[in-house]
Write an enzyme that holds these catalytic residues in place. Structure first.
Site, PDB file in Angstrom:
ATOM      1  N   TRP A   1      42.744 -69.455   7.562  1.00 21.96           N
ATOM      2  CA  TRP A   1      41.443 -69.739   6.930  1.00 21.96           C
ATOM      3  C   TRP A   1      40.284 -69.212   7.753  1.00 21.96           C
ATOM      4  CZ3 TRP A   1      39.432 -75.460   6.189  1.00 21.96           C
ATOM      5  CH2 TRP A   1      39.623 -76.218   7.326  1.00 21.96           C
ATOM      6  N   ASP A   2      40.472 -69.087   9.067  1.00 26.19           N
ATOM      7  CA  ASP A   2      39.427 -68.455   9.883  1.00 26.19           C
ATOM      8  C   ASP A   2      39.144 -67.042   9.378  1.00 26.19           C
ATOM      9  OD1 ASP A   2      41.059 -70.381  11.602  1.00 26.19           O
ATOM     10  OD2 ASP A   2      39.315 -70.069  12.887  1.00 26.19           O
TER      11      ASP A   2
ATOM     12  N   GLN B   1      48.016 -72.923   5.666  1.00 26.52           N
ATOM     13  CA  GLN B   1      46.749 -73.577   5.994  1.00 26.52           C
ATOM     14  C   GLN B   1      45.949 -73.640   4.692  1.00 26.52           C
ATOM     15  OE1 GLN B   1      44.586 -71.515   9.149  1.00 26.52           O
ATOM     16  NE2 GLN B   1      44.489 -73.349  10.404  1.00 26.52           N
TER      17      GLN B   1
ATOM     18  N   GLY C   1      44.622 -77.738   8.821  1.00 18.75           N
ATOM     19  CA  GLY C   1      43.514 -77.139   9.565  1.00 18.75           C
ATOM     20  C   GLY C   1      42.668 -78.196  10.254  1.00 18.75           C
TER      21      GLY C   1
ATOM     22  N   ASP D   1      43.559 -80.598  12.565  1.00 17.12           N
ATOM     23  CA  ASP D   1      44.729 -80.933  13.372  1.00 17.12           C
ATOM     24  C   ASP D   1      44.921 -82.401  13.770  1.00 17.12           C
ATOM     25  OD1 ASP D   1      44.463 -78.231  13.167  1.00 17.12           O
ATOM     26  OD2 ASP D   1      44.862 -77.798  15.256  1.00 17.12           O
TER      27      ASP D   1
ATOM     28  N   TYR E   1      37.295 -83.084  18.715  1.00 19.12           N
ATOM     29  CA  TYR E   1      37.927 -82.194  17.741  1.00 19.12           C
ATOM     30  C   TYR E   1      37.766 -82.664  16.296  1.00 19.12           C
ATOM     31  CZ  TYR E   1      41.233 -78.238  17.706  1.00 19.12           C
ATOM     32  OH  TYR E   1      41.847 -77.025  17.548  1.00 19.12           O
TER      33      TYR E   1
ATOM     34  N   GLU F   1      32.641 -73.632  18.480  1.00 17.91           N
ATOM     35  CA  GLU F   1      33.723 -73.922  17.533  1.00 17.91           C
ATOM     36  C   GLU F   1      33.351 -75.118  16.644  1.00 17.91           C
ATOM     37  OE1 GLU F   1      37.373 -74.819  19.553  1.00 17.91           O
ATOM     38  OE2 GLU F   1      38.582 -74.778  17.727  1.00 17.91           O
TER      39      GLU F   1
HETATM   40  C1  9YW Z   1      45.030 -75.137  17.540  1.00 11.53           C
HETATM   41  C2  9YW Z   1      41.558 -71.538  14.800  1.00 11.53           C
HETATM   42  C3  9YW Z   1      42.195 -72.878  14.483  1.00 11.53           C
HETATM   43  C4  9YW Z   1      41.704 -73.441  13.148  1.00 11.53           C
HETATM   44  C5  9YW Z   1      42.145 -74.882  12.970  1.00 11.53           C
HETATM   45  C6  9YW Z   1      41.736 -75.681  14.181  1.00 11.53           C
HETATM   46  C7  9YW Z   1      42.338 -75.058  15.454  1.00 11.53           C
HETATM   47  C8  9YW Z   1      44.484 -74.368  16.406  1.00 11.53           C
HETATM   48  O1  9YW Z   1      41.866 -73.741  15.564  1.00 11.53           O
HETATM   49  O2  9YW Z   1      43.734 -75.102  15.418  1.00 11.53           O
HETATM   50  O3  9YW Z   1      45.742 -74.569  18.363  1.00 11.53           O
HETATM   51  O4  9YW Z   1      44.739 -76.317  17.660  1.00 11.53           O
HETATM   52  O5  9YW Z   1      42.079 -77.024  14.063  1.00 11.53           O
HETATM   53  O6  9YW Z   1      41.585 -75.406  11.792  1.00 11.53           O
HETATM   54  O7  9YW Z   1      42.182 -72.669  12.095  1.00 11.53           O
HETATM   55  O8  9YW Z   1      40.176 -71.638  14.783  1.00 11.53           O
END
Ligand code: 9YW
Length: 421
Positions: free
Chosen positions: A37-38, A103, A161, A163, A350, A394
């Site tokens: 999704w990024d 995602q 997404g 987490d 987060y 972020e």
């Molecule tokens: C991780 C990249 C990603 C996002 C997720 C976010 C985080 C990855 O970063 O997850 O290793 O924790 O929660 O939504 O796509 O930006």
């Protein structure tokens, strides 16, 4: 240069800087691969100044699509020891190597937006990807809703997404960590403050799900039916509903009435399914454990995406819009990932409180389409103010606007260009 011009230029520079040739990384070092999704949001950002590069981002994403239609959440184009868990943990045996789940499926909506604001070139590029997009949506309905309930589940918190949101605590609490998991060489806490990241206990459970997945060779029906974790995520459900609506519109454009009818049928069924994860106590749709029926206990930024999907009855929409307004009164920098009035809210950890611009964007579109123009504008202004206060981080502390996590972040820059500027 005005602040407006300088932030715009910085955002463009960030997208260029995080470009690894056909795809962008979310940020250098912390996340050195292509995230699903990024990338889609990155494409929306690129589309404001380089349409060709915008489409290339989505084309590269689909180059990692699995044979069954799934677009994985991470594509490991080039191995990088800076990130854990890398391809050796997922063991998905794909080319290019990738993670084993998806995602939030936001590509249909971005592709439609890019086509509607573009030229013949945009239309051609969207058309060339259309059948791949359709296969991905069909994958979600087949493998994430095997009993055809109208509600898709997620097999891992990472699939949402979002987490480490408290939403997943119910499902995560039931996961038994295998004895042979070993010590996990986490890399994330060497890049950013551990107090802003998931705990060690949570990480062990994340990896227990990955282990189950590769041990059954990523048999997605098996994982949905018998895997350690299967929960409804309002964010994935709403992104898919919005995506199905937009897929139907693309199908109409491209003369595919069969696919249009199928997407409309999915959407109708999904709308009916949304009642099953509505919480009267919360005043919104919440995460739900599909194994036990347990519902999460607070309003999140995913709950606030209901309007984006046009989910819920008119009464429910009225109620949830009132919650959105009440929560926005507590935060000056956008919509938080957990209700700040709840005891579990953590403003810096987060997905347990902080603000994420990509989710603000989807909430804002939903509000504006429902005629909630003042709320939508406020959210957009608040999103911009977080960046003006701290830069392209972020995520942000909803109370102070302090920037948290990774710096010079792709999706924060992209949303600034595509929406918040
Ligand atoms: C991780 C990249 C990603 C996002 C997720 C976010 C985080 C990855 O970063 O997850 O290793 O924790 O929660 O939504 O796509 O930006």
């Amino acid at each position: 240069m005005t602040m407006h011009q300088s932030l715009k230029q910085q955002a463009i520079d960030i997208l260029r800087m995080n470009d690894r040739g056909g795809y962008t990384v979310p940020t250098a070092r912390l996340y050195p691969y292509q995230w699903e999704w990024d990338s889609v949001f990155a494409a929306l950002g690129f589309a404001t100044f380089d349409r060709d590069r915008a489409w290339e981002e989505i084309e590269t994403l689909f180059s990692g699509q699995w044979d069954d239609g799934m677009v994985p959440h991470i594509i490991f184009h080039k191995t990088d020891p800076d990130y854990f868990p890398g391809p050796e943990m997922w063991k998905s045996n794909t080319v290019p190597p990738s993670s084993g789940h998806s995602q939030p499926p936001v590509a249909a909506s971005a592709m439609l937006t890019m086509m509607q604001t573009g030229t013949d070139m945009d239309r051609e590029r969207a058309k060339a990807l259309f059948h791949k997009l359709y296969a991905w949506h069909r994958w979600f309905h087949t493998y994430r809703d095997p009993d055809n309930t109208g509600v898709v589940g997620i097999i891992h918190p990472w699939e949402s997404g979002r987490d480490n949101c408290p939403d997943w605590d119910i499902g995560m609490g039931r996961i038994v960590v295998p004895d042979d998991l070993g010590d996990l060489p986490r890399r994330d806490i060497t890049h950013v403050d551990p107090s802003e990241r998931p705990t060690a206990e949570q990480y062990n459970r994340y990896l227990a799900i990955v282990k189950f997945g590769h041990e059954c060779q990523w048999d997605h029906l098996e994982i949905a039916r018998n895997g350690p974790f299967f929960m409804v995520d309002p964010c994935v459900q709403f992104a898919l509903m919005r995506g199905d609506r937009d897929l139907a519109e693309l199908a109409t454009e491209f003369g595919e009435p069969g696919i249009r009818d199928e997407a409309e049928a999915w959407l109708k069924h999904s709308k009916a399914g949304c009642d099953s994860f509505w919480s009267d106590d919360v005043g919104g749709h919440v995460a739900k454990d599909l194994r036990t029926g347990g519902l999460s206990t607070a309003f999140t930024n995913a709950s606030a995406m209901a309007l984006y999907a046009d989910a819920g009855s008119p009464d429910q929409q009225k109620r949830l819009t009132a919650e959105i307004a009440a929560i926005l009164d507590h935060c000056s920098f956008g919509f938080p990932s957990w209700d700040p009035r709840d005891a579990q809210f953590e403003s810096r950890r987060y997905w347990r409180g902080p603000i994420w611009s990509v989710v603000n964007y989807m909430i804002g579109i939903g509000l504006s389409e429902k005629g909630e123009t003042a709320l939508a504008e406020r959210l957009r202004n608040d999103t911009r103010r977080a960046v003006e206060t701290s830069g392209f981080f972020e995520y942000f502390d909803p109370l102070t606007g302090e920037g948290l996590g990774g710096k010079l972040f792709t999706w924060t820059a992209a949303i600034h260009l595509a929406w918040a500027m």
